[in-house]
Design a protein around this motif. Structure first.
Motif, PDB file in Angstrom:
ATOM      1  N   PRO A  20     -82.285 -29.803 -95.080  1.00 44.42           N
ATOM      2  CA  PRO A  20     -81.207 -28.830 -94.876  1.00 44.42           C
ATOM      3  C   PRO A  20     -81.654 -27.664 -93.998  1.00 44.42           C
ATOM      4  N   SER A  21     -80.719 -27.143 -93.226  1.00 45.27           N
ATOM      5  CA  SER A  21     -80.964 -25.937 -92.430  1.00 45.27           C
ATOM      6  C   SER A  21     -79.980 -24.864 -92.890  1.00 45.27           C
ATOM      7  N   ILE A  22     -80.288 -23.633 -92.614  1.00 48.87           N
ATOM      8  CA  ILE A  22     -79.423 -22.518 -93.031  1.00 48.87           C
ATOM      9  C   ILE A  22     -78.028 -22.662 -92.424  1.00 48.87           C
ATOM     10  N   ARG A  24     -76.461 -25.383 -91.427  1.00 47.25           N
ATOM     11  CA  ARG A  24     -75.717 -26.485 -92.041  1.00 47.25           C
ATOM     12  C   ARG A  24     -75.271 -26.122 -93.449  1.00 47.25           C
ATOM     13  N   LEU A  25     -76.095 -25.391 -94.190  1.00 43.88           N
ATOM     14  CA  LEU A  25     -75.705 -24.965 -95.539  1.00 43.88           C
ATOM     15  C   LEU A  25     -74.492 -24.044 -95.482  1.00 43.88           C
ATOM     16  N   LEU A  26     -74.547 -23.042 -94.605  1.00 40.89           N
ATOM     17  CA  LEU A  26     -73.436 -22.090 -94.508  1.00 40.89           C
ATOM     18  C   LEU A  26     -72.159 -22.760 -94.024  1.00 40.89           C
ATOM     19  N   SER A  27     -72.267 -23.634 -93.030  1.00 42.70           N
ATOM     20  CA  SER A  27     -71.069 -24.269 -92.496  1.00 42.70           C
ATOM     21  C   SER A  27     -70.459 -25.269 -93.474  1.00 42.70           C
ATOM     22  N   SER A  28     -71.236 -25.820 -94.375  1.00 38.16           N
ATOM     23  CA  SER A  28     -70.674 -26.793 -95.312  1.00 38.16           C
ATOM     24  C   SER A  28     -69.948 -26.119 -96.472  1.00 38.16           C
ATOM     25  N   TYR A  29     -70.338 -24.924 -96.853  1.00 38.41           N
ATOM     26  CA  TYR A  29     -69.667 -24.230 -97.949  1.00 38.41           C
ATOM     27  C   TYR A  29     -68.458 -23.427 -97.476  1.00 38.41           C
ATOM     28  N   TRP A  30     -68.276 -23.238 -96.182  1.00 42.64           N
ATOM     29  CA  TRP A  30     -67.147 -22.463 -95.639  1.00 42.64           C
ATOM     30  C   TRP A  30     -66.499 -23.279 -94.534  1.00 42.64           C
ATOM     31  N   GLN A  31     -65.471 -24.037 -94.885  1.00 44.58           N
ATOM     32  CA  GLN A  31     -64.774 -24.889 -93.925  1.00 44.58           C
ATOM     33  C   GLN A  31     -63.274 -24.618 -93.992  1.00 44.58           C
ATOM     34  N   PRO A  32     -62.792 -23.613 -93.263  1.00 46.84           N
ATOM     35  CA  PRO A  32     -61.351 -23.336 -93.267  1.00 46.84           C
ATOM     36  C   PRO A  32     -60.568 -24.551 -92.777  1.00 46.84           C
ATOM     37  N   GLY A  33     -59.417 -24.776 -93.385  1.00 45.50           N
ATOM     38  CA  GLY A  33     -58.580 -25.893 -92.996  1.00 45.50           C
ATOM     39  C   GLY A  33     -58.906 -27.196 -93.717  1.00 45.50           C
ATOM     40  N   LYS A  34     -59.962 -27.226 -94.481  1.00 44.12           N
ATOM     41  CA  LYS A  34     -60.332 -28.419 -95.241  1.00 44.12           C
ATOM     42  C   LYS A  34     -59.846 -28.263 -96.677  1.00 44.12           C
ATOM     43  N   GLY A  35     -59.979 -29.298 -97.468  1.00 46.52           N
ATOM     44  CA  GLY A  35     -59.551 -29.288 -98.861  1.00 46.52           C
ATOM     45  C   GLY A  35     -60.505 -28.487 -99.743  1.00 46.52           C
ATOM     46  N   MET A  36     -60.256 -28.576-101.053  1.00 43.06           N
ATOM     47  CA  MET A  36     -61.056 -27.825-102.018  1.00 43.06           C
ATOM     48  C   MET A  36     -62.478 -28.378-102.132  1.00 43.06           C
ATOM     49  N   LEU A  37     -62.636 -29.683-102.009  1.00 38.65           N
ATOM     50  CA  LEU A  37     -63.951 -30.304-102.110  1.00 38.65           C
ATOM     51  C   LEU A  37     -64.410 -30.792-100.740  1.00 38.65           C
ATOM     52  N   VAL A  38     -65.675 -30.545-100.425  1.00 35.17           N
ATOM     53  CA  VAL A  38     -66.275 -30.989 -99.167  1.00 35.17           C
ATOM     54  C   VAL A  38     -67.613 -31.661 -99.490  1.00 35.17           C
ATOM     55  N   LYS A  40     -71.465 -32.389 -99.779  1.00 37.03           N
ATOM     56  CA  LYS A  40     -72.612 -31.510 -99.981  1.00 37.03           C
ATOM     57  C   LYS A  40     -73.519 -31.518 -98.751  1.00 37.03           C
ATOM     58  N   PRO A  41     -74.145 -30.379 -98.439  1.00 38.67           N
ATOM     59  CA  PRO A  41     -75.071 -30.360 -97.306  1.00 38.67           C
ATOM     60  C   PRO A  41     -76.381 -31.065 -97.619  1.00 38.67           C
ATOM     61  N   PHE A  42     -76.730 -31.191 -98.893  1.00 37.44           N
ATOM     62  CA  PHE A  42     -77.946 -31.872 -99.300  1.00 37.44           C
ATOM     63  C   PHE A  42     -77.727 -32.434-100.694  1.00 37.44           C
ATOM     64  N   GLY A  43     -77.961 -33.704-100.876  1.00 38.06           N
ATOM     65  CA  GLY A  43     -77.820 -34.312-102.186  1.00 38.06           C
ATOM     66  C   GLY A  43     -76.696 -35.324-102.219  1.00 38.06           C
ATOM     67  N   ILE A  44     -76.162 -35.546-103.423  1.00 36.02           N
ATOM     68  CA  ILE A  44     -75.155 -36.578-103.649  1.00 36.02           C
ATOM     69  C   ILE A  44     -73.865 -35.939-104.133  1.00 36.02           C
ATOM     70  N   GLY A  45     -72.737 -36.324-103.547  1.00 37.71           N
ATOM     71  CA  GLY A  45     -71.445 -35.907-104.049  1.00 37.71           C
ATOM     72  C   GLY A  45     -70.767 -34.837-103.221  1.00 37.71           C
ATOM     73  N   TYR A  46     -69.947 -34.055-103.895  1.00 35.38           N
ATOM     74  CA  TYR A  46     -69.117 -33.041-103.269  1.00 35.38           C
ATOM     75  C   TYR A  46     -69.445 -31.662-103.829  1.00 35.38           C
ATOM     76  N   THR A  47     -69.001 -30.629-103.121  1.00 34.75           N
ATOM     77  CA  THR A  47     -69.155 -29.253-103.566  1.00 34.75           C
ATOM     78  C   THR A  47     -67.884 -28.486-103.242  1.00 34.75           C
ATOM     79  N   LEU A  48     -67.774 -27.262-103.735  1.00 34.31           N
ATOM     80  CA  LEU A  48     -66.581 -26.453-103.501  1.00 34.31           C
ATOM     81  C   LEU A  48     -66.589 -25.853-102.103  1.00 34.31           C
ATOM     82  N   ASN A  49     -65.433 -25.848-101.471  1.00 36.16           N
ATOM     83  CA  ASN A  49     -65.236 -25.208-100.175  1.00 36.16           C
ATOM     84  C   ASN A  49     -64.771 -23.781-100.449  1.00 36.16           C
TER      85      ASN A  49
END
Length: 91
Positions: A20-22, A24-38, A40-49
């Motif tokens: 992971p890079s900083i 990529r971490l920041l851009s994966s947790y803040w994605q305007p226009g996307k749904g509630m779940l996006v 994960k930048p590292f690992g398995i599954g989804y995380t909150l947007n």
């Protein structure tokens, strides 16, 4: 020897094991226009947007439930401390 893929999907669940890079971490947790779940930048599954208002509602509900649980545990502990010794008479 074959290199294993570092990202992809298994049974519809995404995974990503790239370093992971900083950015990529920041851009994966803040994605305007996307749904509630996006993904994960590292690992398995989804995380909150965090750009989605529904994520903030979910966080507030979870935080409220955790706070309520802590408050109820504190009340039970105080009630247990107030009880003195109990005398038991066996016939």
């Amino acid at each position: 020897m074959v290199d294993k893929p570092k990202q992809g999907e298994i049974l519809g669940v995404p995974y990503n094991f790239e370093r992971p890079s900083i950015g990529r971490l920041l851009s994966s947790y803040w994605q305007p226009g996307k749904g509630m779940l996006v993904k994960k930048p590292f690992g398995i599954g989804y995380t909150l947007n965090l750009a989605n208002w529904r994520s903030w509602v979910a966080l507030l509900v979870v935080g409220g439930l955790l706070w309520q649980e802590q408050q109820s545990k504190g009340g039970e502990a105080e009630a247990d401390e107030d009880e003195g010794p109990v005398e038991v008479i066996v016939d």
